[in-house]
Design a protein around this motif. Sequence first.
Motif, mmCIF file in Angstrom:
data_model
loop_
_atom_site.group_PDB
_atom_site.id
_atom_site.type_symbol
_atom_site.label_atom_id
_atom_site.label_comp_id
_atom_site.label_asym_id
_atom_site.label_seq_id
_atom_site.Cartn_x
_atom_site.Cartn_y
_atom_site.Cartn_z
ATOM 1 N N THR A 105 12.731 -10.601 -11.181
ATOM 2 C CA THR A 105 11.707 -11.185 -10.192
ATOM 3 C C THR A 105 10.488 -10.265 -10.188
ATOM 4 N N ALA A 106 10.966 -8.746 -9.884
ATOM 5 C CA ALA A 106 9.695 -7.896 -9.736
ATOM 6 C C ALA A 106 8.919 -7.976 -10.981
ATOM 7 N N GLN A 107 9.418 -8.213 -12.049
ATOM 8 C CA GLN A 107 8.877 -7.852 -13.464
ATOM 9 C C GLN A 107 7.617 -8.893 -13.253
ATOM 10 N N GLY A 108 7.675 -10.108 -12.826
ATOM 11 C CA GLY A 108 6.894 -11.176 -12.912
ATOM 12 C C GLY A 108 5.701 -11.012 -11.875
ATOM 13 N N ILE A 109 5.837 -10.111 -10.703
ATOM 14 C CA ILE A 109 5.058 -10.199 -9.515
ATOM 15 C C ILE A 109 3.775 -9.170 -9.773
ATOM 16 N N SER A 110 2.643 -9.704 -9.768
ATOM 17 C CA SER A 110 1.303 -8.856 -9.551
ATOM 18 C C SER A 110 0.842 -8.780 -8.334
ATOM 19 N N VAL A 111 0.869 -7.750 -7.601
ATOM 20 C CA VAL A 111 0.322 -7.638 -6.032
ATOM 21 C C VAL A 111 -1.091 -6.891 -6.207
ATOM 22 N N SER A 112 -2.001 -7.446 -5.430
ATOM 23 C CA SER A 112 -3.291 -6.817 -5.375
ATOM 24 C C SER A 112 -3.501 -5.788 -4.296
ATOM 25 N N VAL A 113 -3.919 -4.707 -4.631
ATOM 26 C CA VAL A 113 -4.272 -3.612 -3.745
ATOM 27 C C VAL A 113 -5.031 -3.898 -2.424
ATOM 28 N N ASP A 114 -5.704 -4.998 -2.767
ATOM 29 C CA ASP A 114 -6.535 -5.507 -1.564
ATOM 30 C C ASP A 114 -5.663 -6.173 -0.267
ATOM 31 N N ASP A 115 -4.570 -6.397 -0.873
ATOM 32 C CA ASP A 115 -3.531 -7.182 0.289
ATOM 33 C C ASP A 115 -2.563 -5.848 0.641
ATOM 34 N N GLN A 116 -3.095 -5.010 1.416
ATOM 35 C CA GLN A 116 -2.519 -3.639 1.336
ATOM 36 C C GLN A 116 -1.157 -3.538 1.802
ATOM 37 N N LYS A 117 -0.572 -4.580 2.872
ATOM 38 C CA LYS A 117 0.809 -4.063 3.348
ATOM 39 C C LYS A 117 1.635 -4.847 2.331
ATOM 40 N N THR A 118 1.158 -6.164 1.556
ATOM 41 C CA THR A 118 2.118 -6.709 0.765
ATOM 42 C C THR A 118 2.257 -5.538 -0.549
ATOM 43 N N TYR A 119 0.965 -5.073 -0.855
ATOM 44 C CA TYR A 119 1.232 -4.272 -2.202
ATOM 45 C C TYR A 119 2.142 -3.028 -1.984
ATOM 46 N N GLN A 120 1.826 -2.207 -0.559
ATOM 47 C CA GLN A 120 2.646 -1.055 -0.575
ATOM 48 C C GLN A 120 4.271 -1.379 -0.339
ATOM 49 N N ALA A 121 4.262 -2.686 0.407
ATOM 50 C CA ALA A 121 5.709 -2.857 0.716
ATOM 51 C C ALA A 121 6.473 -3.369 -0.628
ATOM 52 N N PHE A 122 5.718 -4.069 -1.662
ATOM 53 C CA PHE A 122 6.305 -4.291 -2.798
ATOM 54 C C PHE A 122 6.667 -3.063 -3.705
ATOM 55 N N TRP A 123 5.670 -2.218 -3.572
ATOM 56 C CA TRP A 123 6.043 -0.918 -4.399
ATOM 57 C C TRP A 123 7.088 0.051 -3.885
ATOM 58 N N ILE A 124 7.122 0.031 -2.663
ATOM 59 C CA ILE A 124 8.187 0.907 -2.014
ATOM 60 C C ILE A 124 9.477 0.312 -2.454
ATOM 61 N N ASN A 125 9.659 -0.814 -2.072
ATOM 62 C CA ASN A 125 10.948 -1.567 -2.433
ATOM 63 C C ASN A 125 11.147 -1.548 -4.109
ATOM 64 N N THR A 126 10.325 -1.602 -4.899
ATOM 65 C CA THR A 126 10.451 -1.554 -6.177
ATOM 66 C C THR A 126 10.803 -0.009 -6.512
ATOM 67 N N TYR A 127 10.166 0.755 -6.131
ATOM 68 C CA TYR A 127 10.554 2.104 -6.468
ATOM 69 C C TYR A 127 12.142 2.477 -6.003
ATOM 70 N N ASN A 128 12.577 1.941 -4.813
ATOM 71 C CA ASN A 128 13.849 2.410 -4.559
ATOM 72 C C ASN A 128 14.696 1.449 -5.361
ATOM 73 N N LEU A 129 14.383 0.140 -5.666
ATOM 74 C CA LEU A 129 15.335 -0.623 -6.457
ATOM 75 C C LEU A 129 15.357 -0.002 -7.899
ATOM 76 N N SER A 130 14.148 0.480 -8.472
ATOM 77 C CA SER A 130 14.304 1.114 -9.753
ATOM 78 C C SER A 130 15.183 2.490 -9.809
ATOM 79 N N VAL A 131 15.144 3.318 -8.574
ATOM 80 C CA VAL A 131 15.931 4.483 -8.684
ATOM 81 C C VAL A 131 17.450 3.913 -8.754
#
Length: 240
Positions: free
Chosen positions: A62-88
Amino acid sequence: MKNRITLTALFLIALFQIGYAQSTSKFFTDADTFFKTYVKNGKVDYQAIKADRTALDELIQTAQGISVSVDDQKTYQAFWINTYNLSVIKGIVDNYPIKSPLDKAGFFDKTKYDVGGKSITLNDIENKLLRAKFPKEARFHFVLVCAGLGCPPIINSAYLPNTLEAQLQKQTELSLNNPNFIRVKGNKVQLSQLFEWYKGDFTQGGKSQVDFVNQYRKEKIDDGAKVGYYSYNWSLNETK
């Protein structure tokens, strides 16, 4: 004809936005379920995930197909924090059984993950997509979890756009008030090596590392305290 083309374009844009919102919402919902299932008391049940990888693999897909915009700051940050932890977690499970992430060469800087429409390493997520984009947000260090016991503990829920600010604040306060993480003895304070490796993040605006820590502590550290760093514990943050 021109109006018809305009309406068609608007319709396609609306469909795209709806699809994006649904996939992003699904990612956050499924991530929250995953962390609640496999994380307890700041540790991860890697053995159980290894036994049934379905939920993890579906989340990464699911994460592979999502592209988040840095302009949507909170969605962007939350997505990449979760994605980092999941990738670890994926990196550990891919090599499990393993006693430390450092037992796998290139764990942080060579192994790539197909997430967010990119093929990137863990270091790329942390340093290029989060720290570089938001250089004043030092609290990232207390929510990005490296699979070692020296890291701040992973939480058993997902980081969500509408709760991210409160979550960042809570996890930073928990870490910096934890006597095992910030070790104060008399006029000496031992900080995690995180503070040594990323010193610039914690000393912005001419502040000292003690100044940064004291922003979040109930019992303040003396400004004249002698600062040192204790060795990082890279042992796996695994449930037993």
